[in-house]
Design an enzyme around this catalytic site. Structure first.
Site, PDB file in Angstrom:
ATOM      1  N   GLU A  76       0.866  -1.188   0.000  1.00  0.00           N
ATOM      2  CA  GLU A  76       0.000   0.000   0.000  1.00  0.00           C
ATOM      3  C   GLU A  76       0.903   1.238   0.000  1.00  0.00           C
ATOM      4  O   GLU A  76       1.056   1.918   1.011  1.00  0.00           O
ATOM      5  CB  GLU A  76      -0.950  -0.038   1.200  1.00  0.00           C
ATOM      6  CG  GLU A  76      -2.085   0.983   1.108  1.00  0.00           C
ATOM      7  CD  GLU A  76      -1.713   2.323   1.682  1.00  0.00           C
ATOM      8  OE1 GLU A  76      -1.249   3.196   0.921  1.00  0.00           O
ATOM      9  OE2 GLU A  76      -1.890   2.512   2.894  1.00  0.00           O
ATOM     10  N   GLU A 110       4.342   7.122  -5.345  1.00  0.00           N
ATOM     11  CA  GLU A 110       5.207   6.583  -4.293  1.00  0.00           C
ATOM     12  C   GLU A 110       6.010   5.373  -4.767  1.00  0.00           C
ATOM     13  O   GLU A 110       6.678   4.722  -3.967  1.00  0.00           O
ATOM     14  CB  GLU A 110       4.360   6.195  -3.072  1.00  0.00           C
ATOM     15  CG  GLU A 110       3.689   7.363  -2.381  1.00  0.00           C
ATOM     16  CD  GLU A 110       4.676   8.323  -1.755  1.00  0.00           C
ATOM     17  OE1 GLU A 110       5.693   7.852  -1.196  1.00  0.00           O
ATOM     18  OE2 GLU A 110       4.456   9.548  -1.845  1.00  0.00           O
TER      19      GLU A 110
END
Length: 317
Positions: A138, A147
Protein backbone atom coordinates in the site's frame (compact mmCIF):
# COMPACT_ATOMS: atom_id res chain seq x y z
CA UNK A 1 21.34 -1.84 12.22
CA UNK A 2 22.91 1.14 10.37
CA UNK A 3 24.78 3.86 12.26
CA UNK A 4 22.00 6.37 11.50
CA UNK A 5 19.32 3.98 12.71
CA UNK A 6 21.39 3.27 15.84
CA UNK A 7 21.58 7.00 16.57
CA UNK A 8 17.85 7.33 15.91
CA UNK A 9 17.16 4.53 18.39
CA UNK A 10 19.15 6.28 21.09
CA UNK A 11 17.67 9.71 20.46
CA UNK A 12 14.09 8.45 20.30
CA UNK A 13 14.51 7.24 23.87
CA UNK A 14 16.15 10.48 25.09
CA UNK A 15 13.95 13.16 26.69
CA UNK A 16 14.02 16.36 24.62
CA UNK A 17 16.12 19.22 25.90
CA UNK A 18 16.23 22.69 24.31
CA UNK A 19 19.32 22.85 22.11
CA UNK A 20 20.24 19.27 23.01
CA UNK A 21 20.91 16.30 20.76
CA UNK A 22 17.31 15.12 20.86
CA UNK A 23 16.15 18.61 19.91
CA UNK A 24 18.37 18.48 16.85
CA UNK A 25 17.04 15.00 16.10
CA UNK A 26 13.47 16.30 16.28
CA UNK A 27 14.32 19.02 13.77
CA UNK A 28 15.82 16.44 11.41
CA UNK A 29 12.80 14.20 11.84
CA UNK A 30 10.40 17.01 10.99
CA UNK A 31 12.29 17.64 7.75
CA UNK A 32 12.74 14.03 6.67
CA UNK A 33 9.43 12.39 7.67
CA UNK A 34 6.46 13.65 5.60
CA UNK A 35 3.61 15.10 7.68
CA UNK A 36 1.06 13.08 5.73
CA UNK A 37 1.96 10.06 7.87
CA UNK A 38 -0.12 11.57 10.69
CA UNK A 39 -3.16 12.21 8.50
CA UNK A 40 -2.81 8.70 7.08
CA UNK A 41 -2.72 7.05 10.50
CA UNK A 42 -5.80 9.03 11.52
CA UNK A 43 -7.69 7.91 8.41
CA UNK A 44 -10.03 5.40 10.04
CA UNK A 45 -11.62 4.29 6.77
CA UNK A 46 -8.23 3.45 5.28
CA UNK A 47 -6.95 1.68 8.40
CA UNK A 48 -10.09 -0.41 8.93
CA UNK A 49 -10.24 -1.43 5.26
CA UNK A 50 -6.62 -2.56 5.20
CA UNK A 51 -6.78 -4.44 8.50
CA UNK A 52 -9.98 -6.20 7.38
CA UNK A 53 -8.45 -7.08 4.00
CA UNK A 54 -5.37 -8.58 5.65
CA UNK A 55 -7.54 -10.57 8.04
CA UNK A 56 -9.42 -12.09 5.10
CA UNK A 57 -6.48 -12.74 2.78
CA UNK A 58 -3.60 -14.04 4.91
CA UNK A 59 -3.54 -17.83 5.34
CA UNK A 60 -2.59 -19.09 8.82
CA UNK A 61 1.17 -19.33 9.19
CA UNK A 62 1.91 -17.53 5.91
CA UNK A 63 5.05 -15.50 5.31
CA UNK A 64 4.35 -11.86 4.46
CA UNK A 65 6.34 -8.98 2.97
CA UNK A 66 5.01 -5.50 3.71
CA UNK A 67 6.56 -2.77 1.54
CA UNK A 68 6.71 0.59 3.28
CA UNK A 69 6.60 0.01 7.05
CA UNK A 70 5.66 3.50 8.15
CA UNK A 71 4.58 3.05 11.75
CA UNK A 72 4.49 -0.75 11.40
CA UNK A 73 0.68 -0.81 11.36
CA UNK A 74 0.16 -3.18 8.44
CA UNK A 75 2.96 -5.50 9.53
CA UNK A 76 1.37 -5.82 12.96
CA UNK A 77 -2.06 -6.32 11.42
CA UNK A 78 -0.61 -9.13 9.30
CA UNK A 79 0.82 -10.76 12.40
CA UNK A 80 -2.50 -10.43 14.20
CA UNK A 81 -4.23 -11.96 11.16
CA UNK A 82 -2.21 -15.16 11.64
CA UNK A 83 0.97 -14.70 9.61
CA UNK A 84 3.81 -16.90 10.79
CA UNK A 85 6.51 -14.50 9.66
CA UNK A 86 6.34 -10.83 8.57
CA UNK A 87 9.16 -8.89 6.96
CA UNK A 88 8.47 -5.18 6.59
CA UNK A 89 10.85 -2.77 4.88
CA UNK A 90 11.15 1.00 5.21
CA UNK A 91 13.65 3.13 3.29
CA UNK A 92 13.50 6.03 5.78
CA UNK A 93 15.82 5.04 8.68
CA UNK A 94 13.97 7.21 11.20
CA UNK A 95 10.63 5.64 10.36
CA UNK A 96 12.21 2.19 10.36
CA UNK A 97 13.42 2.71 13.91
CA UNK A 98 10.02 4.02 15.03
CA UNK A 99 8.40 0.95 13.48
CA UNK A 100 10.83 -1.36 15.32
CA UNK A 101 9.97 0.24 18.63
CA UNK A 102 6.22 0.18 17.95
CA UNK A 103 6.39 -3.51 17.00
CA UNK A 104 8.48 -4.28 20.09
CA UNK A 105 6.08 -2.36 22.36
CA UNK A 106 3.28 -4.64 21.12
CA UNK A 107 5.29 -7.80 21.80
CA UNK A 108 5.43 -8.76 18.13
CA UNK A 109 9.18 -8.69 17.50
CA UNK A 110 9.30 -12.48 17.40
CA UNK A 111 6.99 -12.42 14.33
CA UNK A 112 7.72 -9.03 12.68
CA UNK A 113 11.15 -7.94 11.44
CA UNK A 114 11.70 -4.36 10.27
CA UNK A 115 14.41 -3.87 7.64
CA UNK A 116 15.63 -0.34 6.96
CA UNK A 117 16.04 -0.39 3.20
CA UNK A 118 13.83 -0.19 0.08
CA UNK A 119 12.19 -3.38 -1.15
CA UNK A 120 14.18 -3.24 -4.39
CA UNK A 121 17.33 -3.95 -2.36
CA UNK A 122 15.91 -6.96 -0.54
CA UNK A 123 17.33 -10.35 -1.46
CA UNK A 124 16.09 -13.87 -0.86
CA UNK A 125 18.72 -15.74 1.14
CA UNK A 126 19.87 -12.56 2.82
CA UNK A 127 16.85 -10.55 3.97
CA UNK A 128 14.21 -13.24 3.35
CA UNK A 129 14.64 -16.94 3.92
CA UNK A 130 12.50 -17.72 0.87
CA UNK A 131 10.00 -16.02 -1.45
CA UNK A 132 7.01 -14.92 0.61
CA UNK A 133 3.42 -16.15 0.44
CA UNK A 134 1.80 -12.70 0.61
CA UNK A 135 2.90 -9.29 -0.67
CA UNK A 136 1.36 -6.14 0.83
CA UNK A 137 2.23 -2.92 -1.00
CA UNK A 138 0.00 0.00 0.00
CA UNK A 139 2.43 2.63 -1.30
CA UNK A 140 0.18 4.97 -3.26
CA UNK A 141 -0.20 8.72 -3.58
CA UNK A 142 -3.08 10.85 -4.85
CA UNK A 143 -2.40 9.73 -8.42
CA UNK A 144 -1.70 6.08 -7.52
CA UNK A 145 1.88 5.75 -8.79
CA UNK A 146 3.79 8.63 -7.18
CA UNK A 147 5.21 6.58 -4.29
CA UNK A 148 6.75 3.99 -6.60
CA UNK A 149 4.06 1.32 -6.60
CA UNK A 150 4.89 0.13 -10.14
CA UNK A 151 8.66 -0.48 -9.80
CA UNK A 152 8.25 -1.89 -6.29
CA UNK A 153 5.63 -4.43 -7.37
CA UNK A 154 7.55 -5.26 -10.56
CA UNK A 155 10.64 -6.15 -8.56
CA UNK A 156 8.87 -7.91 -5.70
CA UNK A 157 6.72 -9.98 -8.02
CA UNK A 158 9.80 -11.29 -9.85
CA UNK A 159 12.25 -11.69 -6.97
CA UNK A 160 10.45 -11.80 -3.62
CA UNK A 161 6.96 -13.33 -4.05
CA UNK A 162 6.33 -17.02 -4.57
CA UNK A 163 4.82 -17.90 -8.00
CA UNK A 164 1.41 -18.65 -6.49
CA UNK A 165 1.63 -15.89 -3.89
CA UNK A 166 -1.15 -13.52 -2.86
CA UNK A 167 -0.87 -9.83 -3.75
CA UNK A 168 -2.58 -6.97 -1.92
CA UNK A 169 -3.73 -4.92 -3.71
CA UNK A 170 -4.27 -7.15 -6.72
CA UNK A 171 -5.53 -4.46 -9.09
CA UNK A 172 -5.71 -0.69 -9.34
CA UNK A 173 -7.77 1.67 -11.44
CA UNK A 174 -7.38 5.38 -12.08
CA UNK A 175 -10.48 7.45 -12.77
CA UNK A 176 -10.49 10.95 -14.17
CA UNK A 177 -12.46 13.98 -15.33
CA UNK A 178 -11.50 17.03 -17.32
CA UNK A 179 -11.56 20.06 -15.06
CA UNK A 180 -11.06 23.80 -15.19
CA UNK A 181 -9.99 25.97 -12.25
CA UNK A 182 -8.19 29.30 -12.40
CA UNK A 183 -7.51 28.95 -8.67
CA UNK A 184 -5.71 25.62 -8.97
CA UNK A 185 -3.98 26.75 -12.18
CA UNK A 186 -2.33 29.53 -10.15
CA UNK A 187 -0.87 26.96 -7.76
CA UNK A 188 1.46 25.91 -10.57
CA UNK A 189 1.70 28.98 -12.82
CA UNK A 190 2.59 32.67 -12.47
CA UNK A 191 2.60 35.78 -14.67
CA UNK A 192 3.26 39.00 -12.72
CA UNK A 193 3.93 39.82 -9.08
CA UNK A 194 4.26 43.31 -7.60
CA UNK A 195 4.27 44.78 -11.08
CA UNK A 196 7.12 42.53 -12.26
CA UNK A 197 7.00 39.84 -14.92
CA UNK A 198 8.01 36.64 -13.11
CA UNK A 199 6.72 34.20 -15.73
CA UNK A 200 10.20 32.66 -16.12
CA UNK A 201 9.34 30.84 -12.87
CA UNK A 202 7.03 28.67 -14.96
CA UNK A 203 10.09 26.76 -16.12
CA UNK A 204 10.07 25.30 -12.61
CA UNK A 205 6.36 24.38 -12.63
CA UNK A 206 5.37 20.79 -11.91
CA UNK A 207 4.97 18.86 -15.16
CA UNK A 208 3.60 15.75 -13.54
CA UNK A 209 0.66 15.28 -11.20
CA UNK A 210 0.39 16.89 -7.76
CA UNK A 211 -2.12 16.68 -4.90
CA UNK A 212 -5.15 18.97 -4.69
CA UNK A 213 -8.17 18.64 -2.44
CA UNK A 214 -10.72 19.62 -5.04
CA UNK A 215 -13.54 20.55 -2.70
CA UNK A 216 -11.42 23.38 -1.22
CA UNK A 217 -10.91 25.17 -4.56
CA UNK A 218 -13.43 26.66 -7.00
CA UNK A 219 -13.52 24.36 -10.03
CA UNK A 220 -15.79 23.10 -12.77
CA UNK A 221 -15.79 19.61 -14.25
CA UNK A 222 -15.79 19.60 -18.04
CA UNK A 223 -16.51 15.90 -18.59
CA UNK A 224 -18.05 12.89 -16.93
CA UNK A 225 -15.84 10.54 -14.94
CA UNK A 226 -14.20 7.64 -16.75
CA UNK A 227 -11.66 4.93 -16.03
CA UNK A 228 -8.49 6.32 -17.63
CA UNK A 229 -5.94 3.71 -16.58
CA UNK A 230 -6.05 0.19 -15.19
CA UNK A 231 -3.36 -2.10 -13.78
CA UNK A 232 -3.58 -5.80 -13.07
CA UNK A 233 -0.82 -5.84 -10.46
CA UNK A 234 -0.56 -9.62 -10.64
CA UNK A 235 -0.06 -9.97 -14.42
CA UNK A 236 0.59 -6.65 -16.18
CA UNK A 237 4.12 -5.56 -17.10
CA UNK A 238 3.72 -2.37 -14.98
CA UNK A 239 6.17 -0.47 -17.18
CA UNK A 240 5.92 3.20 -18.23
CA UNK A 241 3.60 3.87 -21.13
CA UNK A 242 0.89 6.05 -22.60
CA UNK A 243 -2.64 5.77 -23.93
CA UNK A 244 -5.26 7.97 -25.52
CA UNK A 245 -8.29 8.52 -23.31
CA UNK A 246 -11.64 9.58 -24.80
CA UNK A 247 -13.77 11.77 -22.53
CA UNK A 248 -17.27 13.03 -23.46
CA UNK A 249 -17.37 16.77 -22.69
CA UNK A 250 -20.28 18.01 -20.56
CA UNK A 251 -19.63 21.77 -20.71
CA UNK A 252 -18.27 24.48 -22.96
CA UNK A 253 -15.00 26.12 -22.04
CA UNK A 254 -11.32 25.39 -21.56
CA UNK A 255 -10.00 22.35 -19.70
CA UNK A 256 -6.90 22.98 -17.62
CA UNK A 257 -6.18 19.51 -16.30
CA UNK A 258 -7.25 15.95 -15.75
CA UNK A 259 -8.38 15.42 -12.17
CA UNK A 260 -7.69 11.81 -11.16
CA UNK A 261 -8.28 9.45 -8.25
CA UNK A 262 -7.55 5.79 -7.66
CA UNK A 263 -9.45 2.68 -6.65
CA UNK A 264 -7.48 -0.16 -5.07
CA UNK A 265 -8.84 -3.71 -5.08
CA UNK A 266 -7.82 -5.25 -1.75
CA UNK A 267 -9.78 -8.47 -2.31
CA UNK A 268 -12.89 -9.76 -0.56
CA UNK A 269 -14.95 -6.89 -1.97
CA UNK A 270 -12.80 -4.33 -0.12
CA UNK A 271 -11.66 -1.24 -2.01
CA UNK A 272 -9.86 1.99 -1.18
CA UNK A 273 -10.77 5.12 -3.11
CA UNK A 274 -9.87 8.83 -2.93
CA UNK A 275 -12.61 10.17 -5.19
CA UNK A 276 -13.64 13.84 -4.82
CA UNK A 277 -16.81 12.65 -3.09
CA UNK A 278 -14.79 10.88 -0.38
CA UNK A 279 -13.90 13.99 1.59
CA UNK A 280 -12.94 11.97 4.68
CA UNK A 281 -10.01 10.30 2.91
CA UNK A 282 -6.56 11.64 3.84
CA UNK A 283 -5.57 11.23 0.20
CA UNK A 284 -6.27 14.26 -1.96
CA UNK A 285 -7.03 14.01 -5.67
CA UNK A 286 -4.36 14.15 -8.35
CA UNK A 287 -4.16 17.20 -10.60
CA UNK A 288 -2.55 16.27 -13.92
CA UNK A 289 -1.80 19.56 -15.73
CA UNK A 290 -2.44 19.59 -19.46
CA UNK A 291 0.57 20.80 -21.47
CA UNK A 292 -1.79 23.38 -22.99
CA UNK A 293 -5.43 24.13 -22.11
CA UNK A 294 -7.89 22.24 -24.31
CA UNK A 295 -11.01 23.99 -25.71
CA UNK A 296 -14.01 21.72 -25.20
CA UNK A 297 -17.66 21.81 -26.23
CA UNK A 298 -20.48 19.94 -24.56
CA UNK A 299 -21.48 16.80 -26.44
CA UNK A 300 -18.14 16.39 -28.19
CA UNK A 301 -15.56 13.74 -27.33
CA UNK A 302 -12.18 15.02 -26.17
CA UNK A 303 -9.07 12.90 -26.68
CA UNK A 304 -6.33 13.21 -24.08
CA UNK A 305 -2.95 11.48 -24.24
CA UNK A 306 -2.16 10.19 -20.76
CA UNK A 307 1.44 9.20 -20.03
CA UNK A 308 2.86 7.49 -16.98
CA UNK A 309 6.42 6.91 -15.82
CA UNK A 310 7.37 4.91 -12.74
CA UNK A 311 6.47 7.88 -10.54
CA UNK A 312 4.43 10.53 -12.40
CA UNK A 313 1.42 11.16 -14.64
CA UNK A 314 1.32 13.73 -17.44
CA UNK A 315 -1.26 14.66 -20.07
CA UNK A 316 -1.67 16.54 -23.32
CA UNK A 317 -4.17 16.94 -26.15
Amino acid sequence: MSEMADQASSLLRTPSEPGGASGVFSDIARRSVPRWHFAMLNDTERNDALVTALGKAIPPGASVLDIGSGSGLLAMAAARAGAGRVITCEMNPLLAEVARQVVDAHGLSDVVTVIGKPSTRLEVGQDLEAPVDVLVSEIVDCGLIGEGLLPAVRHAREHLLSPDGIMLPSAARLHGRLVTSDAVLKLNQVTTAGGFDVSLMNALATRGHFPVRLDTWPHRFMSDAACVLEFDLVRDALTPGERVVSLPATADGEAHALAVWFELDMGGGITLCNSPENTSSHWMQGWVPLEKPIPVKAGETVSVRLRWSDFALSASA
